[in-house]
Design an enzyme around this catalytic site. Structure first.
Site, PDB file in Angstrom:
ATOM      1  CB  CYS A  43      -0.902   0.009   1.219  1.00 45.80           C
ATOM      2  SG  CYS A  43      -1.824  -1.512   1.421  1.00 45.80           S
ATOM      3  NE  ARG A  54       3.784   0.635  -4.860  1.00 43.30           N
ATOM      4  CZ  ARG A  54       4.309   0.613  -3.644  1.00 43.30           C
ATOM      5  NH1 ARG A  54       4.732   1.720  -3.109  1.00 43.30           N
ATOM      6  NH2 ARG A  54       4.408  -0.504  -2.987  1.00 43.30           N
ATOM      7  CD1 TRP A  63      -3.364  -2.993  -5.253  1.00 42.22           C
ATOM      8  CD2 TRP A  63      -2.744  -4.883  -4.253  1.00 42.22           C
ATOM      9  NE1 TRP A  63      -3.430  -3.995  -6.171  1.00 42.22           N
ATOM     10  CE2 TRP A  63      -3.060  -5.159  -5.603  1.00 42.22           C
ATOM     11  CE3 TRP A  63      -2.339  -5.935  -3.439  1.00 42.22           C
ATOM     12  CZ2 TRP A  63      -2.982  -6.430  -6.145  1.00 42.22           C
ATOM     13  CZ3 TRP A  63      -2.262  -7.202  -3.979  1.00 42.22           C
ATOM     14  CH2 TRP A  63      -2.582  -7.438  -5.321  1.00 42.22           C
ATOM     15  CG  ASN A  95       2.072   0.600   3.404  1.00 39.36           C
ATOM     16  OD1 ASN A  95       0.903   0.922   3.358  1.00 39.36           O
ATOM     17  ND2 ASN A  95       3.039   1.244   2.781  1.00 39.36           N
ATOM     18  N   GLY A  96       1.665  -3.587   4.873  1.00 41.98           N
ATOM     19  CA  GLY A  96       2.219  -4.858   5.334  1.00 41.98           C
ATOM     20  C   GLY A  96       1.119  -5.793   5.806  1.00 41.98           C
ATOM     21  CD  GLU A 117       5.037 -18.313 -17.419  1.00 42.21           C
ATOM     22  OE1 GLU A 117       4.059 -18.692 -18.101  1.00 42.21           O
ATOM     23  OE2 GLU A 117       5.181 -17.143 -17.048  1.00 42.21           O
ATOM     24  CE  LYS A 126       6.048 -14.330 -18.903  1.00 40.53           C
ATOM     25  NZ  LYS A 126       4.958 -14.780 -18.249  1.00 40.53           N
ATOM     26  CD  GLU A 176       3.443 -13.172 -22.012  1.00 38.22           C
ATOM     27  OE1 GLU A 176       2.275 -13.044 -21.677  1.00 38.22           O
ATOM     28  OE2 GLU A 176       4.367 -13.350 -21.182  1.00 38.22           O
ATOM     29  CG  HIS A 192       6.971 -37.846 -31.065  1.00 35.33           C
ATOM     30  ND1 HIS A 192       6.968 -39.063 -31.717  1.00 35.33           N
ATOM     31  CD2 HIS A 192       7.254 -38.113 -29.772  1.00 35.33           C
ATOM     32  CE1 HIS A 192       7.217 -40.024 -30.840  1.00 35.33           C
ATOM     33  NE2 HIS A 192       7.411 -39.474 -29.656  1.00 35.33           N
ATOM     34  CE  LYS A 242      -0.167  -7.897 -14.853  1.00 37.70           C
ATOM     35  NZ  LYS A 242       0.796  -8.979 -15.087  1.00 37.70           N
TER      36      LYS A 242
HETATM   37  C1  G6P Z   1      -3.130 -11.939 -19.974  1.00 36.74           C
HETATM   38  C2  G6P Z   1      -1.816 -11.490 -19.366  1.00 36.74           C
HETATM   39  C3  G6P Z   1      -1.032 -12.699 -18.854  1.00 36.74           C
HETATM   40  C4  G6P Z   1      -1.867 -13.495 -17.891  1.00 36.74           C
HETATM   41  C5  G6P Z   1      -3.221 -13.884 -18.493  1.00 36.74           C
HETATM   42  C6  G6P Z   1      -4.151 -14.454 -17.448  1.00 36.74           C
HETATM   43  O1  G6P Z   1      -2.885 -12.661 -21.126  1.00 36.74           O
HETATM   44  O2  G6P Z   1      -1.054 -10.802 -20.328  1.00 36.74           O
HETATM   45  O3  G6P Z   1       0.153 -12.268 -18.218  1.00 36.74           O
HETATM   46  O4  G6P Z   1      -1.179 -14.649 -17.518  1.00 36.74           O
HETATM   47  O5  G6P Z   1      -3.878 -12.741 -19.041  1.00 36.74           O
HETATM   48  O6  G6P Z   1      -4.440 -13.436 -16.529  1.00 36.74           O
HETATM   49  P1  G6P Z   1      -4.941 -13.680 -15.063  1.00 36.74           P
HETATM   50  O7  G6P Z   1      -5.078 -12.300 -14.480  1.00 36.74           O
HETATM   51  O8  G6P Z   1      -6.264 -14.375 -15.159  1.00 36.74           O
HETATM   52  O9  G6P Z   1      -3.930 -14.514 -14.354  1.00 36.74           O
END
Ligand code: G6P
Length: 610
Positions: free
Chosen positions: A2, A27, A74, A100-101, A483, A487, A490, A506, A605
């Site tokens: 926060c 943030r 937050w 915060n925390g 994953e 990354k 993306e 295969h 996002k």
């Molecule tokens: C979008 C984001 C990803 C994320 C996915 C699922 O594609 O760019 O980074 O993994 O959504 O999002 P969520 O908030 O449901 O984990």
């Protein structure tokens, strides 16, 4: 997580507070509030939503209060709402606290306070502390002693600011684990959790350290330890600019979030691992423990990175919980009329808690009669609210579009859920303890990986112009391969595929030539020998092997072109360590290619549309 601001001086405090809060909004917060002091009258105003909502409450205000504190929240305990927003007040509305925390032992403090007659208004951990301060004030008389003695009873982390109409000319702040800075002005002091909030007022600051408390009046600042020993602190000058501060001094949010992982992992497991009994405590699942105990099958559904976390969860839950687990993309689950039987438990994993497909999958599962449980980061998000129970991952706001710290925290939470379910189904106390110990060791192991990034930068430099990349892993590390590839594609726009290592022959093997980087995740587990053979197969076709290996691995050293070392852990937790170099590799490649790392093209996002 926060944001905290505070002001004491001769000027009107409110503009500084609101302005500071707005500067912390980058943030991503869910509610905000301020407490203002007018000679001896304390007023608190708080609102869910943006700081601009809070600001509207002051339209037409004429009063001038020269002391105040403000907070952007937050949520961690209790969903975003007016009541759960900070500041929180004691019974007599004479003490206002922002925090915060996470206060780990808040439930015990709350029970004690309720027994002593205190009435709670919010669902937050913070409110327990303000009642405790009030209790201490009633016994010891002065505010500073009350704050110090209350803090000595608190487990967990805090950055706090307290003001009170009992002693209307001071702000008391303290820190343990959550940052706090004092800004030194001319006849005025500022307080902030983040220099971004005060840098336009002053660049002269004192950084509080853990276990320190400061008492600010208009003309003096006194700093001591929580054990009441006076200390002298150096005034430092902030030399960096606002944008650098927002990113914690890093060039991008993504690298900041990668580097935050030791701390976010600690937050994901804080207070949840019970080493003595080999158990875990997940209060969000308390109500559904019998449902989990009787579950016949688990389905996990998610999208993107969260889906990859789900795959690791499948392996863990089947290995230790001995019950069938299915993982499915939420977008598939929602449309194919899936079979959901009584006794099925459906977990939804979502960082944002708002992903449209995951939310629709939740509704579909619920409508079919399954118990639906959420694993989310954003407290009070739609998926969290519509779930019957669940576990928050407490990773803090994730701003980089490519998910990093949320992934490793999701894995920690899935590990905790695995221990819980496995213990219900006969996992021994000792085995539970061993898993608990291994989990608690992870933050330091991640720290060790993050200390040595030069080597990964060099690999990135070597492969930054590649057009394709292949990621291979087996068992627990197959989802890590997926994953790692995600990354890279993306943020660098290099085409990358993740594959189970044995499946290479295969299909993908046809692509391997002297230009193809093949990233092989090869920790010492029960498939190690097999993966060594895969390395040989890639080398025989002149592929460029980058191997992620354990610290004590010597076999692959001579075989792979590059080796990246990670510490050893239990095989089921290895993904939490193995993904870190792959996040870094993707990041450095993208930076070297000049890509917009935090906001890659075409991606969002939070995908709230189909
Ligand atoms: C979008 C984001 C990803 C994320 C996915 C699922 O594609 O760019 O980074 O993994 O959504 O999002 P969520 O908030 O449901 O984990």
């Amino acid at each position: 997580m926060c944001g905290i601001v505070g002001y004491i001086g001769d000027k009107d405090a409110l503009p500084s507070l609101l302005d500071g809060l707005k500067r912390l909004e980058y943030r991503g917060y869910d509610s905000a509030g301020v407490a203002l002091m007018d000679s001896s009258t304390l007023t608190v105003t708080k609102r869910i939503g943006k700081v601009s909502e809070l600001e509207k409450e002051f339209a037409g205000r004429e009063a001038k209060q020269t002391l105040g504190i403000g907070h952007t929240r937050w949520a961690t305990h209790g969903e975003p709402s007016d009541i759960n927003a900070h500041p929180h007040m004691d019974e007599a509305n004479a003490i206002a606290l922002i925090h915060n925390g996470i206060i780990e032992n808040y439930a015990a403090i709350r029970t004690k306070m309720e027994q002593a007659g205190h009435i709670f208004r919010s669902a937050t951990d913070t409110e327990a502390l303000v009642h405790l301060i009030e209790e201490m004030k009633n016994i010891f008389g002065d505010l500073e002693t009350a704050v110090r003695l209350a803090l000595r009873q608190v487990d967990g982390t805090y950055g706090i600011a307290v003001i009170s109409s009992y002693e209307p000319d001071k702000i008391i702040v303290a820190r343990k684990g959550s940052p706090l800075i004092l800004g030194i002005g001319d006849g005025e002091f500022f307080v902030a959790s983040d220099a971004a909030a005060i840098i336009h007022h002053t660049r002269n600051v004192v950084y509080l350290s853990d276990g320190e408390i400061a008492v600010l009046t208009r003309h003096s600042s006194e700093i001591k330890t929580i054990d009441n020993v006076d200390i002298e602190k150096r005034v430092e000058e902030i030399t960096f600019d606002l944008e650098q501060i927002e990113k914690g001094g890093y060039e991008h949010f993504m690298i900041k979030e990668i580097m935050e992982q030791p701390e976010t992992l600690r937050n994901a497991m804080r207070g949840r691992v019970l080493l003595e009994s080999g158990d875990v405590k997940l209060s969000g699942l308390r109500e559904v423990l019998p449902v989990l105990e009787n579950a016949r099958r688990i389905i996990i559904t998610a999208c993107g990175t969260s889906f990859h976390a789900a795959l690791v969860g499948e392996y863990m839950l089947e290995q230790f919980g001995h019950l069938p687990v299915e993982v499915e993309y939420a977008s598939e689950f929602r449309y194919r009329d899936p079979i959901v039987n009584p006794g099925d438990v459906v977990f939804l994993i979502s960082q944002s808690g708002e992903t449209a497909d995951t939310l629709a999958a939740l509704r579909e599962a619920r409508q079919k009669g399954a118990a639906v449980l959420g694993i989310c980061n954003v407290v009070g998000s739609t998926i969290a609210r519509e779930s019957q129970g669940g576990v928050y991952i407490h990773a803090g706001p994730e701003i980089g579009v490519a998910s990093t710290k949320a992934f490793t925290s999701q894995l920690v939470v899935l590990s905790l859920i695995t221990i819980l379910i496995a213990r219900q189904r006969g996992l021994s106390e000792e085995a539970g303890r061993e898993m608990g110990r291994a989990l608690l060791a992870l933050p330091e192991q991640v720290e060790a990986i993050l200390k040595n990034t030069d080597h990964i930068k060099a690999v990135a430099e070597r492969f930054k112009d590649s057009t394709n990349a292949l990621y291979l892993g087996r068992g627990y590390n197959f989802p890590v391969a997926l994953e790692g590839a995600l990354k890279l594609k993306e943020i660098s726009y290099i085409h990358a595929e993740g594959y189970p290592a044995a499946e290479m022959k295969h299909g993908p093997i046809a692509l391997i030539d002297e230009n193809m980087p093949v990233i092989i995740i090869a920790p010492k587990d029960n498939t190690y020998e097999k993966i060594v053979s895969n390395v040989q197969e890639v080398k025989a076709r002149k592929g460029r092997v980058i191997a992620i290996v354990n610290d004590d691995d010597r076999t692959l050293e001579g075989m792979a072109e590059y080796v990246i070392r990670v510490p050893r852990t239990l095989p089921c937790f290895a993904p939490i360590l193995n993904i870190i170099p792959l996040q870094l590799l993707a990041y450095y490649i993208a930076v070297q290619r000049g890509c917009n790392v935090d906001q890659p093209r075409n991606l969002a996002k939070s995908v709230t549309v189909e």
